[in-house]
Design a protein around this motif. Structure first.
Motif, PDB file in Angstrom:
ATOM      1  N   VAL A   1      24.385  55.267  26.056  1.00  0.00           N
ATOM      2  CA  VAL A   1      23.280  56.082  25.544  1.00  0.00           C
ATOM      3  C   VAL A   1      22.197  55.201  24.927  1.00  0.00           C
ATOM      4  CG1 VAL A   1      24.153  56.522  23.187  1.00  0.00           C
ATOM      5  CG2 VAL A   1      22.761  58.235  24.338  1.00  0.00           C
ATOM      6  N   CYS A   2      22.579  54.073  24.309  1.00  0.00           N
ATOM      7  CA  CYS A   2      21.573  53.187  23.729  1.00  0.00           C
ATOM      8  C   CYS A   2      20.761  52.493  24.826  1.00  0.00           C
ATOM      9  CB  CYS A   2      22.244  52.151  22.836  1.00  0.00           C
ATOM     10  SG  CYS A   2      22.978  52.846  21.335  1.00  0.00           S
ATOM     11  N   SER A   3      21.421  52.086  25.896  1.00  0.00           N
ATOM     12  CA  SER A   3      20.702  51.471  27.009  1.00  0.00           C
ATOM     13  C   SER A   3      19.840  52.502  27.729  1.00  0.00           C
ATOM     14  CB  SER A   3      21.695  50.845  27.995  1.00  0.00           C
ATOM     15  OG  SER A   3      22.453  49.829  27.375  1.00  0.00           O
ATOM     16  N   PHE A   4      20.352  53.716  27.851  1.00  0.00           N
ATOM     17  CA  PHE A   4      19.595  54.816  28.451  1.00  0.00           C
ATOM     18  C   PHE A   4      18.308  55.060  27.679  1.00  0.00           C
ATOM     19  CE2 PHE A   4      18.597  59.345  28.077  1.00  0.00           C
ATOM     20  CZ  PHE A   4      18.366  59.700  29.390  1.00  0.00           C
TER      21      PHE A   4
ATOM     22  N   GLY B   1      24.483  48.554  31.593  1.00  0.00           N
ATOM     23  CA  GLY B   1      23.587  48.320  32.717  1.00  0.00           C
ATOM     24  C   GLY B   1      23.268  49.591  33.472  1.00  0.00           C
ATOM     25  N   ILE B   2      24.285  50.437  33.660  1.00  0.00           N
ATOM     26  CA  ILE B   2      24.066  51.710  34.368  1.00  0.00           C
ATOM     27  C   ILE B   2      23.166  52.626  33.541  1.00  0.00           C
ATOM     28  CG2 ILE B   2      25.219  53.812  35.164  1.00  0.00           C
ATOM     29  CD1 ILE B   2      27.634  51.987  35.861  1.00  0.00           C
ATOM     30  N   GLY B   3      23.363  52.627  32.214  1.00  0.00           N
ATOM     31  CA  GLY B   3      22.506  53.445  31.362  1.00  0.00           C
ATOM     32  C   GLY B   3      21.045  53.032  31.475  1.00  0.00           C
ATOM     33  N   ALA B   4      20.806  51.708  31.481  1.00  0.00           N
ATOM     34  CA  ALA B   4      19.434  51.223  31.602  1.00  0.00           C
ATOM     35  C   ALA B   4      18.856  51.517  32.981  1.00  0.00           C
ATOM     36  CB  ALA B   4      19.395  49.719  31.321  1.00  0.00           C
ATOM     37  N   ALA B   5      19.693  51.339  34.025  1.00  0.00           N
ATOM     38  CA  ALA B   5      19.198  51.561  35.385  1.00  0.00           C
ATOM     39  C   ALA B   5      19.069  53.044  35.718  1.00  0.00           C
ATOM     40  CB  ALA B   5      20.128  50.886  36.391  1.00  0.00           C
ATOM     41  N   ALA B   6      19.996  53.865  35.207  1.00  0.00           N
ATOM     42  CA  ALA B   6      19.965  55.301  35.506  1.00  0.00           C
ATOM     43  C   ALA B   6      19.048  56.068  34.571  1.00  0.00           C
ATOM     44  CB  ALA B   6      21.380  55.881  35.418  1.00  0.00           C
ATOM     45  N   GLY B   7      18.571  55.415  33.502  1.00  0.00           N
ATOM     46  CA  GLY B   7      17.682  56.097  32.566  1.00  0.00           C
ATOM     47  C   GLY B   7      16.489  56.753  33.237  1.00  0.00           C
TER      48      GLY B   7
ATOM     49  N   THR C   1      20.595  33.152  29.814  1.00  0.00           N
ATOM     50  CA  THR C   1      20.704  34.016  30.998  1.00  0.00           C
ATOM     51  C   THR C   1      20.763  35.483  30.595  1.00  0.00           C
ATOM     52  OG1 THR C   1      23.136  33.870  31.092  1.00  0.00           O
ATOM     53  CG2 THR C   1      21.889  32.191  32.286  1.00  0.00           C
ATOM     54  N   GLN C   2      21.455  35.803  29.507  1.00  0.00           N
ATOM     55  CA  GLN C   2      21.490  37.196  29.030  1.00  0.00           C
ATOM     56  C   GLN C   2      20.088  37.676  28.677  1.00  0.00           C
ATOM     57  OE1 GLN C   2      24.241  38.552  26.009  1.00  0.00           O
ATOM     58  NE2 GLN C   2      25.724  36.991  26.573  1.00  0.00           N
ATOM     59  N   HIS C   3      19.375  36.860  27.918  1.00  0.00           N
ATOM     60  CA  HIS C   3      18.021  37.227  27.499  1.00  0.00           C
ATOM     61  C   HIS C   3      17.138  37.519  28.713  1.00  0.00           C
ATOM     62  CE1 HIS C   3      14.323  37.013  25.060  1.00  0.00           C
ATOM     63  NE2 HIS C   3      13.812  36.309  26.063  1.00  0.00           N
ATOM     64  N   LEU C   4      17.197  36.668  29.711  1.00  0.00           N
ATOM     65  CA  LEU C   4      16.330  36.822  30.877  1.00  0.00           C
ATOM     66  C   LEU C   4      16.774  37.964  31.777  1.00  0.00           C
ATOM     67  CD1 LEU C   4      15.681  33.055  31.650  1.00  0.00           C
ATOM     68  CD2 LEU C   4      14.077  34.718  30.681  1.00  0.00           C
ATOM     69  N   GLN C   5      18.068  38.250  31.824  1.00  0.00           N
ATOM     70  CA  GLN C   5      18.538  39.390  32.619  1.00  0.00           C
ATOM     71  C   GLN C   5      17.964  40.696  32.093  1.00  0.00           C
ATOM     72  OE1 GLN C   5      22.784  38.992  32.332  1.00  0.00           O
ATOM     73  NE2 GLN C   5      22.776  37.042  33.422  1.00  0.00           N
ATOM     74  N   TRP C   6      18.026  40.893  30.779  1.00  0.00           N
ATOM     75  CA  TRP C   6      17.505  42.138  30.208  1.00  0.00           C
ATOM     76  C   TRP C   6      15.989  42.152  30.202  1.00  0.00           C
ATOM     77  CZ3 TRP C   6      20.194  46.458  29.437  1.00  0.00           C
ATOM     78  CH2 TRP C   6      21.582  46.348  29.469  1.00  0.00           C
ATOM     79  N   LEU C   7      15.365  40.969  30.101  1.00  0.00           N
ATOM     80  CA  LEU C   7      13.914  40.895  30.239  1.00  0.00           C
ATOM     81  C   LEU C   7      13.500  41.389  31.623  1.00  0.00           C
ATOM     82  CD1 LEU C   7      11.671  37.913  29.162  1.00  0.00           C
ATOM     83  CD2 LEU C   7      11.417  38.903  31.425  1.00  0.00           C
ATOM     84  N   LEU C   8      14.224  40.957  32.655  1.00  0.00           N
ATOM     85  CA  LEU C   8      13.917  41.385  34.017  1.00  0.00           C
ATOM     86  C   LEU C   8      14.168  42.879  34.201  1.00  0.00           C
ATOM     87  CD1 LEU C   8      15.486  38.418  36.027  1.00  0.00           C
ATOM     88  CD2 LEU C   8      13.064  38.920  35.778  1.00  0.00           C
ATOM     89  N   LEU C   9      15.309  43.345  33.716  1.00  0.00           N
ATOM     90  CA  LEU C   9      15.666  44.755  33.905  1.00  0.00           C
ATOM     91  C   LEU C   9      14.624  45.679  33.293  1.00  0.00           C
ATOM     92  CD1 LEU C   9      17.604  46.984  34.774  1.00  0.00           C
ATOM     93  CD2 LEU C   9      18.929  46.579  32.693  1.00  0.00           C
ATOM     94  N   MET C  10      14.270  45.446  32.031  1.00  0.00           N
ATOM     95  CA  MET C  10      13.336  46.339  31.358  1.00  0.00           C
ATOM     96  C   MET C  10      11.894  46.087  31.789  1.00  0.00           C
ATOM     97  SD  MET C  10      15.335  48.222  29.755  1.00  0.00           S
ATOM     98  CE  MET C  10      14.062  49.172  28.974  1.00  0.00           C
ATOM     99  N   GLY C  11      11.543  44.828  32.050  1.00  0.00           N
ATOM    100  CA  GLY C  11      10.185  44.531  32.496  1.00  0.00           C
ATOM    101  C   GLY C  11       9.882  45.140  33.851  1.00  0.00           C
ATOM    102  N   ILE C  12      10.813  45.013  34.785  1.00  0.00           N
ATOM    103  CA  ILE C  12      10.618  45.601  36.120  1.00  0.00           C
ATOM    104  C   ILE C  12      10.576  47.119  36.028  1.00  0.00           C
ATOM    105  CG2 ILE C  12      11.684  45.924  38.393  1.00  0.00           C
ATOM    106  CD1 ILE C  12      12.826  43.058  38.042  1.00  0.00           C
ATOM    107  N   SER C  13      11.465  47.690  35.234  1.00  0.00           N
ATOM    108  CA  SER C  13      11.513  49.146  35.098  1.00  0.00           C
ATOM    109  C   SER C  13      10.188  49.691  34.586  1.00  0.00           C
ATOM    110  CB  SER C  13      12.657  49.539  34.158  1.00  0.00           C
ATOM    111  OG  SER C  13      12.693  50.935  33.952  1.00  0.00           O
TER     112      SER C  13
END
Length: 463
Positions: free
Chosen positions: A27-30, A152-158, A279-291
């Motif tokens: 829910v927090c990632s969502f 990851g699913i919460g962020a992607a499925a949000g 790598t963690q920092h950049l993974q979430w940067l990519l996920l949220m930036g692209i979204s």
């Protein structure tokens, strides 16, 4: 004749304990990504701009990043279970306040501040309780894998879930949905017990907490100001760097004095862990930036509504889900270093496809291949990066490294949204859209370079 001892029965997999912890991460990632598909609806309803919505999203992610480490320290003083429940309650109040917001200011108070504070209180206990309750190495790896997959699913499925709710009801109902999920988690959390008592005498490093939070806030706010005033950006980022330098000097001084610092410096001396954190920092940067970039482009430039935008993001959700579910099988065959590298390569290739589409056919479904590749790439590497960092330290430092890990990831989310949004909101047409994606692709190449420097060896493959 000696009778061999009876084999010990395997401990049952404690699904009841894992369910509320994983659902809390979901829910927090969502919450960090579902607002991306509501940009047009919120802007019209609250009489604000795309940049106003971007600020609300970024401040939420920034509050999480800034307070995550202090939140982890408070769990020792007041108890992990208590902080978990209190954090959920604060988050729920913020969600309801957001649902009733008459303007952007109240939305920022509810979503960005209260939900951000609630998340900073409840997420550290998720990872600390997982470490304490799952004592077997294999069980702990599975538990962390499940929690990271849900995040990851919460962020992607949000975007998809938020789009469906907005289309069927309104954007306000998406916040009511979050509050209802929180109620369910509080109910499920009755099955979770805290194996360690709280320590009321725990020394909380207040000065360290203020310095670390202030430094992170100044840096990200400087990025947000880039489209308005370059000198202001330089000033804020420089001030943030100085404050963070003062934070590290303060930490070293407390250690020399024998006091408990906010973070022990030993956490920053392990090369493998440092590379894993990058790598963690950049993974979430990519996920949220692209979204944010793709969602803003689809709504502002192409004129798509929330449901259409959310459906298009189904490709990234499906890719992330497939690769996350296969993460444990991949880990048995490949080093974690190889998985992280493969994830960055796949993600950057996906960004390349999206950049090509910016000047290509107007058919919006051509976004699907790029988003699918991005989802596959992110899903492959999210869990290995966490395992690399967590496995670098002994039991007595798991709480501290968990807080640092979550703070670094959430900082990546806020920076990704700030950087991509700052480029895009200036003029969200094809040019800035492609520019934002190019910047994100460069960040992905930086992550690949960091992953390539991770060590080889059997320690990089979880048992």
């Amino acid at each position: 004749m000696t009778v061999p001892p009876a084999p010990r029965a395997a401990a049952p997999w404690p699904r009841r304990v894992l369910a509320p912890l994983a659902l809390a991460q979901f829910v927090c990632s969502f919450a960090g990504s579902n607002m991306n598909v509501m940009i047009k609806d919120i802007s019209a309803d609250l009489d604000t701009t795309v940049q106003g919505v971007q600020v609300a999203i970024t401040v939420f992610l920034l509050v999480m990043a800034a307070l995550m480490i202090p939140g982890g320290i408070l769990t020792d003083r007041f108890g992990r279970k208590r902080c978990f429940v209190v954090g959920l309650a604060v988050y729920g109040v913020g969600a309801l306040l957001s649902a009733a917001a008459p303007g952007l200011g109240v939305l920022i108070l509810g979503n960005s501040i209260l939900e951000g504070v609630g998340t900073a209180l409840l997420i550290p206990p998720v990872y600390i309780l997982t470490t304490l309750l799952f004592t077997e190495v294999a069980d702990r790896a599975r538990a962390f894998g499940a929690i990271m997959a849900m995040g990851g699913i919460g962020a992607a499925a949000g975007p998809l879930i938020g789009g469906l709710i907005t289309w069927a009801l309104s954007w306000r109902a998406a916040f009511v949905f979050q509050a209802l999920v929180v109620v369910v988690i509080i109910g499920l959390s009755r099955r979770v017990h805290d194996p360690l008592p709280p320590d009321p005498e725990c020394d909380v490093d207040t000065v360290g907490a203020v310095l670390s939070a202030s430094g992170l806030v100044l840096v990200v706010m400087g990025i947000l100001a880039a489209d308005d005033n370059g000198w202001l950006t330089l000033g804020l980022v420089s001030a943030g760097a100085l404050v963070l330098a003062a934070f590290f000097r303060w930490v070293r001084a407390r250690e020399r004095a024998g006091a408990q610092p906010l973070l022990p410096t030993v956490l920053f001396r392990d090369r493998t862990s440092n590379l894993g954190l990058i790598t963690q920092h950049l993974q979430w940067l990519l996920l949220m930036g692209i979204s944010f970039t793709v969602a803003a482009y689809l709504q502002v430039v192409r004129g798509y509504d929330a449901i259409s935008t959310g459906v298009i993001f189904t490709a990234s959700t499906a890719g992330l889900l497939v690769s996350s579910l296969g993460a444990q099988r991949f880990a048995r065959r490949r080093e974690q270093r190889s998985l992280v590298m493969a994830g960055f390569v796949t993600t950057v290739c996906g960004i390349g496809v999206l950049i090509g589409l910016a000047h290509g056919s107007p058919d919006v479904w051509l976004f699907t291949p790029g988003l699918l590749l991005i989802g596959l790439g992110l899903g492959v590497m999210l869990t290995p990066s966490v395992n690399i960092v967590q496995s670098s330290f002994p039991e007595d430092l798991q709480g501290e490294i968990s807080g640092l890990s979550r703070s670094v990831s959430n900082l990546g989310s806020s920076v990704g949204t700030a950087v991509a949004g700052t480029i895009l909101v200036a003029d969200p047409a094809v040019g800035p859209y492609a520019t934002a994606l190019v910047v994100l692709a460069v960040a992905g190449l930086g992550g690949l370079a960091a992953a390539a420097r991770l060590p080889h060896g059997p320690g990089q493959r979880p048992s």
